[in-house]
Design a protein around this motif. Structure first.
Motif, PDB file in Angstrom:
ATOM      1  N   ALA A 239      64.328 105.031  22.714  1.00 42.10           N
ATOM      2  CA  ALA A 239      64.692 106.445  22.757  1.00 42.10           C
ATOM      3  C   ALA A 239      66.191 106.720  22.640  1.00 42.10           C
ATOM      4  O   ALA A 239      66.590 107.849  22.372  1.00 42.10           O
ATOM      5  N   LYS A 346      68.314 114.061  17.766  1.00 39.40           N
ATOM      6  CA  LYS A 346      67.176 114.723  17.120  1.00 39.40           C
ATOM      7  C   LYS A 346      67.130 114.314  15.642  1.00 39.40           C
ATOM      8  O   LYS A 346      66.079 113.969  15.109  1.00 39.40           O
ATOM      9  N   ARG A 351      63.666 110.872  20.880  1.00 41.87           N
ATOM     10  CA  ARG A 351      63.139 111.906  21.769  1.00 41.87           C
ATOM     11  C   ARG A 351      63.786 111.807  23.142  1.00 41.87           C
ATOM     12  O   ARG A 351      63.581 110.850  23.875  1.00 41.87           O
ATOM     13  N   GLU A 352      64.545 112.859  23.433  1.00 41.35           N
ATOM     14  CA  GLU A 352      65.268 112.939  24.697  1.00 41.35           C
ATOM     15  C   GLU A 352      64.343 112.689  25.891  1.00 41.35           C
ATOM     16  O   GLU A 352      64.704 112.002  26.846  1.00 41.35           O
ATOM     17  N   GLU A 353      63.140 113.260  25.809  1.00 38.71           N
ATOM     18  CA  GLU A 353      62.212 113.164  26.951  1.00 38.71           C
ATOM     19  C   GLU A 353      61.732 111.723  27.181  1.00 38.71           C
ATOM     20  O   GLU A 353      61.203 111.407  28.244  1.00 38.71           O
ATOM     21  N   ASP A 354      61.923 110.856  26.191  1.00 36.80           N
ATOM     22  CA  ASP A 354      61.492 109.458  26.352  1.00 36.80           C
ATOM     23  C   ASP A 354      62.554 108.580  27.023  1.00 36.80           C
ATOM     24  O   ASP A 354      62.278 107.431  27.375  1.00 36.80           O
TER      25      ASP A 354
END
Ligand SMILES: [Zn+2]
Length: 594
Positions: A239, A346, A351-354
């Protein structure tokens, strides 16, 4: 030269006279070096023999050293033209294309030979077969010649001797029929990766790979492909852009040994900083896979995406993310073009959330080891290819300013000045002497500025930076305390005032004794004398240190170990030894693991 390669057993068993004859030609017209090195027999390895020869030369007198240098022919000089070179020299000069110079190149080299000899009193010595052993391009030889002409004589004497050792190393490889094939491959991988460089630098022929640029993502893709080609079981880009390859252990529940280093670079940097620590373990996996061999532990190699903090101020982002230290505030930072890290991620499909998911569970890991180029001159000066890291230095940084009185340079008498720059100059000299007393501490004023200074004005203020490092926190703190006390005294005595702000403080990361011992065992098995040293630079291992035991291995660089510079390089022979040391560490760990 004989066609049957020489063997160490043969050399060890030979009478002294025979042994000197067997080593004939390794050091140009200087059999005394071999004679003296024989005291170190039995030689345990070719690396041991090379070191013993280098030691014999290091222990010789200044006259003997100059004599050896003068025993060498000039590059593309009269001896080459009249064909009176030794067989070895002819071979080397031919490989570098020097026997085939254009009239202009020949004239240029003759001029350089004359200027060099006039300045130093000995001929220019360059291992023209180069760090890969294949021969340097003629233009690089000429550029090196021109560059070294500017050296200080004592530094250049050392450089000449180091090149003589490299020439001897290649001649010994030839004599013993040894080819550092793993070192060659890793060396070539480094070259192949260095074709990717950020826009603006590509045109200048410079290497710059900063976080998540196109060149950076091309590097990640190439490393990932390289890992697949080596036979890793799984490879992915995580990530934050780290390239992660796993070679599973013999059993699914086996713990994991973690290793790796970074693939980003500083601006106009070198090809080896960071990357060597990715490619060396990749070569180990490739060899394991070739033998279809599984270790009793899994092996995870990570190419860290970001260590240098160049595009964004987020140093150690890659390794930090593995220990849960990704700072989400970094995402809003913009680069010089106004692109935020969030946008860059991005764009790269990350993916930031990962990010939180890539934090490792230390209980599943045995520890972390890292191979890194030394980035300093110590191993070169000791004629050692590998060094054992005892600790990554702790550091503290300050920025400060001294305020005196700007006054007329012509009318202010020397005893009535309040010169801010002179006060800082005194501080610099104090820091230099005080750090030197420790032996292994360093203190540097790297930024120095007289704002709005004029040639005819006594400096009214002076800005400076201060960077202090030592192998343990207590030593760092006592050094810092002394330097800060000196600053106070100097300013009081000179009737000037100062401000000082601490901008960074990092704890020292001492190597875990059992992991340091594993590197030592491996290096010793290669017949290389052990040399223990602190790391002056910060490394990814510092981050992993916070959650698991770690230890590093240093590899000698050429050009006096220069780094963060395009001249940074290492030889195929030293890289070969680093791969062999890593293989031995893995083998020994396998024996230890139930
Ligand atoms: Zn590095």
């Amino acid at each position: 030269m004989s066609l049957t390669p020489l063997s160490l057993a043969q050399l060890n068993a030979a009478s002294a006279a025979e042994a000197v004859a067997l080593l004939d030609g390794v050091y140009e017209h200087s059999p005394w070096i071999a004679e003296r090195a024989l005291a170190a027999r039995p030689f345990r390895s070719l690396a041991h023999l090379k070191h013993a020869l280098a030691q014999a030369l290091a222990a010789s007198s200044a006259d003997e050293q100059i004599g050896l240098i003068r025993a060498h022919p000039e590059l593309a000089g009269k001896a080459m033209v009249s064909k009176t070179l030794t067989a070895e020299s002819t071979n080397e000069q031919r490989k570098a294309g020097l026997t085939d110079c254009s009239p202009e190149e020949f004239a240029q080299i003759q001029q350089l030979n004359a200027d060099y000899n006039a300045k130093f009193g000995f001929p220019f010595i360059l291992a023209v077969r180069g760090p890969r052993g294949l021969g340097l391009p003629k233009q690089e030889i000429i550029a090196t010649f021109a560059r070294r002409l500017h050296h200080h004589p004592s530094f250049e004497l050392g450089e000449a001797l180091r090149n003589i050792h490299r020439i001897a190393e290649i001649r010994l490889n030839d004599k013993f029929g040894v080819e550092p094939t793993l070192g060659n491959e890793v060396w070539d991988w480094q070259e192949q990766l260095s074709v990717h460089t950020d826009p603006g630098y590509a045109e200048l022929g410079q290497l710059t790979v900063t976080y998540l640029t196109d060149a950076h993502r091309a590097c990640a893709a190439q490393i990932a492909q390289g890992m697949r080609d080596c036979g890793f079981d799984s490879v992915h880009i995580d990530a934050v852009g780290n390239v992660v390859g796993r070679y599973e252990g013999a059993t699914p529940d086996a713990k994991t040994l973690l290793t790796g280093s970074h693939y980003d670079t500083v601006r106009n940097g070198g090809k080896y900083d960071g990357r060597l620590g990715i490619f060396v373990p990749m070569a180990c996996v490739r060899e394991l896979k070739k033998q279809n061999r599984r270790l009793p532990f899994a092996f995870e190699v990570v190419g860290f995406a970001e260590e240098e903090g160049q595009r964004y101020k987020a140093t150690f982002l890659g390794s930090g993310a593995l220990i849960g230290h990704f700072n989400t505030a970094w995402l809003d930072q913009a680069d010089a073009d106004g692109i935020t890290m969030r946008e860059a991620m991005k764009h790269a499909g990350l993916r930031e959330e990962d990010i939180p998911k890539i934090q490792r569970d230390p209980s599943k890991y045995l520890g972390f080891v890292e191979v890194h180029i030394e980035q300093g001159p110590v191993l070169t000066e000791l004629d050692l290819p590998l060094g054992i890291v005892t600790s990554i230095n702790g550091s503290v940084r300050y920025v400060g300013e001294v305020f005196g009185m700007a006054s007329h340079a012509g009318t202010t008498p020397m005893d009535r000045r309040r010169d801010a720059a002179a006060a800082v100059a005194e501080l610099i000299l104090f820091a230099e002497q005080r750090a030197a007393k420790d032996g292994d501490s360093v203190a540097t004023v790297g930024m120095l500025q007289v704002p709005n200074g004029s040639i005819n004005v006594v400096p009214g203020n002076c800005k400076f930076s201060l960077d202090i490092r030592a192998p343990n926190n207590a030593q760092r703190d006592s050094l810092a305390a002394d330097i800060l006390a000196a600053l106070k005294d100097i300013c009081e005595r000179r009737s000037v005032r100062y401000t000082l702000e601490e901008t960074m403080r990092a704890a020292a990361a001492p190597s875990a004794p059992e992991w340091q011992a594993r590197w030592e065992k491996a290096v010793d098995a290669l017949g290389i004398p052990l040399f223990r040293m602190p790391s002056g630079a910060g490394h990814d291992a510092m981050k992993l240190h916070e959650v698991m035991p770690q230890a590093m291995l240093f590899v000698r660089g050429i050009n006096s170990g220069i780094s963060h510079n395009p001249l940074e390089s290492s030889t195929n022979d030293d890289i070969q030894l680093s791969v062999e040391a890593f293989q031995l560490l893995l083998d020994n760990l396998a024996k230890e693991t139930p």
